[in-house]
Design a protein around this motif. Structure first.
Motif, PDB file in Angstrom:
ATOM      1  N   GLY A  20     -10.347  -4.134   6.403  1.00  0.00           N
ATOM      2  CA  GLY A  20      -9.298  -3.573   5.562  1.00  0.00           C
ATOM      3  C   GLY A  20      -8.524  -2.477   6.279  1.00  0.00           C
ATOM      4  N   SER A  21      -9.221  -1.634   7.016  1.00  0.00           N
ATOM      5  CA  SER A  21      -8.560  -0.568   7.780  1.00  0.00           C
ATOM      6  C   SER A  21      -7.627  -1.142   8.832  1.00  0.00           C
ATOM      7  CB  SER A  21      -9.601   0.327   8.460  1.00  0.00           C
ATOM      8  OG  SER A  21     -10.340   1.041   7.515  1.00  0.00           O
ATOM      9  N   SER A  22      -8.050  -2.213   9.470  1.00  0.00           N
ATOM     10  CA  SER A  22      -7.209  -2.867  10.473  1.00  0.00           C
ATOM     11  C   SER A  22      -5.946  -3.447   9.835  1.00  0.00           C
ATOM     12  CB  SER A  22      -8.008  -3.974  11.173  1.00  0.00           C
ATOM     13  OG  SER A  22      -7.204  -4.655  12.099  1.00  0.00           O
ATOM     14  N   ILE A  23      -6.105  -4.076   8.681  1.00  0.00           N
ATOM     15  CA  ILE A  23      -4.953  -4.616   7.949  1.00  0.00           C
ATOM     16  C   ILE A  23      -4.010  -3.484   7.554  1.00  0.00           C
ATOM     17  CG2 ILE A  23      -4.237  -5.771   5.809  1.00  0.00           C
ATOM     18  CD1 ILE A  23      -6.893  -7.425   6.064  1.00  0.00           C
ATOM     19  N   ALA A  24      -4.574  -2.378   7.047  1.00  0.00           N
ATOM     20  CA  ALA A  24      -3.758  -1.226   6.644  1.00  0.00           C
ATOM     21  C   ALA A  24      -2.975  -0.674   7.832  1.00  0.00           C
ATOM     22  CB  ALA A  24      -4.643  -0.139   6.034  1.00  0.00           C
ATOM     23  N   LYS A  25      -3.615  -0.558   8.968  1.00  0.00           N
ATOM     24  CA  LYS A  25      -2.956  -0.024  10.166  1.00  0.00           C
ATOM     25  C   LYS A  25      -1.789  -0.918  10.578  1.00  0.00           C
ATOM     26  CE  LYS A  25      -3.843   1.297  14.934  1.00  0.00           C
ATOM     27  NZ  LYS A  25      -4.825   1.367  16.013  1.00  0.00           N
ATOM     28  N   THR A  26      -1.988  -2.220  10.534  1.00  0.00           N
ATOM     29  CA  THR A  26      -0.916  -3.153  10.885  1.00  0.00           C
ATOM     30  C   THR A  26       0.242  -3.036   9.910  1.00  0.00           C
ATOM     31  OG1 THR A  26      -2.476  -4.680  11.936  1.00  0.00           O
ATOM     32  CG2 THR A  26      -0.350  -5.586  11.265  1.00  0.00           C
ATOM     33  N   LEU A  27      -0.069  -2.994   8.611  1.00  0.00           N
ATOM     34  CA  LEU A  27       0.991  -2.874   7.604  1.00  0.00           C
ATOM     35  C   LEU A  27       1.750  -1.558   7.754  1.00  0.00           C
ATOM     36  CD1 LEU A  27      -0.758  -4.326   4.422  1.00  0.00           C
ATOM     37  CD2 LEU A  27       0.882  -5.464   5.938  1.00  0.00           C
ATOM     38  N   GLU A  28       1.026  -0.481   8.002  1.00  0.00           N
ATOM     39  CA  GLU A  28       1.675   0.817   8.225  1.00  0.00           C
ATOM     40  C   GLU A  28       2.619   0.757   9.418  1.00  0.00           C
ATOM     41  OE1 GLU A  28      -0.787   4.705   6.711  1.00  0.00           O
ATOM     42  OE2 GLU A  28      -1.361   3.787   8.611  1.00  0.00           O
ATOM     43  N   GLY A  29       2.160   0.127  10.481  1.00  0.00           N
ATOM     44  CA  GLY A  29       2.975  -0.011  11.676  1.00  0.00           C
ATOM     45  C   GLY A  29       4.247  -0.806  11.438  1.00  0.00           C
ATOM     46  N   ARG A  30       4.233  -1.619  10.408  1.00  0.00           N
ATOM     47  CA  ARG A  30       5.402  -2.419  10.047  1.00  0.00           C
ATOM     48  C   ARG A  30       6.245  -1.751   8.953  1.00  0.00           C
ATOM     49  NH1 ARG A  30       5.070  -8.064  11.018  1.00  0.00           N
ATOM     50  NH2 ARG A  30       7.081  -8.050   9.916  1.00  0.00           N
ATOM     51  N   GLY A  31       5.926  -0.498   8.608  1.00  0.00           N
ATOM     52  CA  GLY A  31       6.752   0.252   7.667  1.00  0.00           C
ATOM     53  C   GLY A  31       6.352   0.142   6.208  1.00  0.00           C
ATOM     54  N   HIS A  32       5.181  -0.410   5.926  1.00  0.00           N
ATOM     55  CA  HIS A  32       4.709  -0.516   4.545  1.00  0.00           C
ATOM     56  C   HIS A  32       3.743   0.626   4.242  1.00  0.00           C
ATOM     57  CE1 HIS A  32       6.822  -4.254   4.016  1.00  0.00           C
ATOM     58  NE2 HIS A  32       6.378  -4.617   5.204  1.00  0.00           N
ATOM     59  N   ASP A  33       3.388   0.777   2.976  1.00  0.00           N
ATOM     60  CA  ASP A  33       2.564   1.889   2.513  1.00  0.00           C
ATOM     61  C   ASP A  33       1.276   1.357   1.871  1.00  0.00           C
ATOM     62  OD1 ASP A  33       1.695   4.393   1.674  1.00  0.00           O
ATOM     63  OD2 ASP A  33       3.059   4.466  -0.049  1.00  0.00           O
ATOM     64  N   PRO A  34       0.287   0.982   2.702  1.00  0.00           N
ATOM     65  CA  PRO A  34      -0.960   0.451   2.136  1.00  0.00           C
ATOM     66  C   PRO A  34      -1.874   1.563   1.635  1.00  0.00           C
ATOM     67  CG  PRO A  34      -1.100   0.471   4.519  1.00  0.00           C
ATOM     68  CD  PRO A  34       0.290   0.953   4.161  1.00  0.00           C
ATOM     69  N   HIS A  35      -2.560   1.275   0.513  1.00  0.00           N
ATOM     70  CA  HIS A  35      -3.529   2.208  -0.056  1.00  0.00           C
ATOM     71  C   HIS A  35      -4.880   1.501  -0.075  1.00  0.00           C
ATOM     72  CE1 HIS A  35      -0.689   5.308  -1.653  1.00  0.00           C
ATOM     73  NE2 HIS A  35       0.111   4.346  -1.242  1.00  0.00           N
ATOM     74  N   LEU A  36      -5.740   1.881   0.873  1.00  0.00           N
ATOM     75  CA  LEU A  36      -7.055   1.274   1.015  1.00  0.00           C
ATOM     76  C   LEU A  36      -8.031   1.977   0.078  1.00  0.00           C
ATOM     77  CD1 LEU A  36      -8.937  -0.692   2.525  1.00  0.00           C
ATOM     78  CD2 LEU A  36      -9.170   1.048   4.311  1.00  0.00           C
ATOM     79  N   VAL A  37      -8.557   1.219  -0.898  1.00  0.00           N
ATOM     80  CA  VAL A  37      -9.461   1.774  -1.906  1.00  0.00           C
ATOM     81  C   VAL A  37     -10.558   0.758  -2.226  1.00  0.00           C
ATOM     82  CG1 VAL A  37      -7.660   3.203  -2.968  1.00  0.00           C
ATOM     83  CG2 VAL A  37      -8.090   0.919  -3.849  1.00  0.00           C
ATOM     84  N   SER A  38     -11.616   1.246  -2.839  1.00  0.00           N
ATOM     85  CA  SER A  38     -12.654   0.325  -3.319  1.00  0.00           C
ATOM     86  C   SER A  38     -12.181  -0.288  -4.637  1.00  0.00           C
ATOM     87  CB  SER A  38     -13.976   1.064  -3.524  1.00  0.00           C
ATOM     88  OG  SER A  38     -13.852   1.991  -4.571  1.00  0.00           O
ATOM     89  N   PRO A  39     -12.612  -1.498  -4.957  1.00  0.00           N
ATOM     90  CA  PRO A  39     -12.174  -2.139  -6.202  1.00  0.00           C
ATOM     91  C   PRO A  39     -12.510  -1.341  -7.451  1.00  0.00           C
ATOM     92  CG  PRO A  39     -13.186  -3.748  -4.764  1.00  0.00           C
ATOM     93  CD  PRO A  39     -13.419  -2.390  -4.136  1.00  0.00           C
ATOM     94  N   GLU A  40     -13.607  -0.602  -7.420  1.00  0.00           N
ATOM     95  CA  GLU A  40     -14.000   0.192  -8.591  1.00  0.00           C
ATOM     96  C   GLU A  40     -12.974   1.276  -8.913  1.00  0.00           C
ATOM     97  OE1 GLU A  40     -17.790  -0.876  -6.295  1.00  0.00           O
ATOM     98  OE2 GLU A  40     -15.847  -0.062  -5.803  1.00  0.00           O
TER      99      GLU A  40
END
Length: 169
Positions: A18-38
């Motif tokens: 998930g962190s890797s996906i977030a880093k890629t999305l951030e690098g492409r100008g998006h704003d990912p919020h990595l959280v637990s489902p709970e």
């Protein structure tokens, strides 16, 4: 775009995906919020979602399944992707892949992926060690971060297109 990235991880390996996906999305100008489902109570403020889970005995973790059930009607309204990880042997993932395909169709997700995982027997409970031995998974880190990053780039491509399509004229 603001992207919910809800990841259920028992021993940290799926969270790292998930962190890797977030880093890629951030690098492409998006704003990912990595959280637990709970931690997810609503999709308010999110333009898209990615839900991921570790797999144990061919099942997504309960917190990921619960999120998909609780927010399923809302998830069909935004771009959605699903992923799972945890299997060291791809051939042992047929049941999980079928389940992800079913969820993809049911929720109208763009795509789903089953990534190979990391198996460190020393960190597993007795029950988990027995289950891992039963399917003859090899110990070690079998994740391919190049594959994961390429998938995240594909997601970013779709998000870029959705963003372009929703801009006012």
């Amino acid at each position: 775009m603001r992207v919910l990235l809800a990841v259920a991880s028992r021993h940290g390996a799926t969270w790292e995906i998930g962190s890797s996906i977030a880093k890629t999305l951030e690098g492409r100008g998006h704003d990912p919020h990595l959280v637990s489902p709970e931690a997810v109570t609503s999709l308010e403020g999110y333009d898209a979602a990615i839900v991921g889970s570790a797999v144990y005995i061919t099942q997504l973790l309960p917190s990921a399944r619960s999120l998909l059930e609780r927010l399923g009607p809302d998830l069909v309204e935004i771009p959605l992707w699903l992923f799972a990880s945890g299997l060291a042997r791809p051939s042992s993932g047929a049941k999980t892949t079928a389940y992800l395909a079913q969820l993809t169709e049911q929720l109208g997700a763009y795509d789903h992926r089953l990534f190979r995982g990391r198996l460190e027997r020393a960190g597993l409970s007795f029950t988990e060690r027995v289950a891992a031995a039963g399917v003859l998974n090899r110990e070690g880190d079998h994740r391919d971060f190049e594959v994961i990053e390429r998938w995240a780039d594909e997601i970013a491509d779709v998000l870029d297109q959705v963003k372009a399509d929703t801009r006012p004229l």
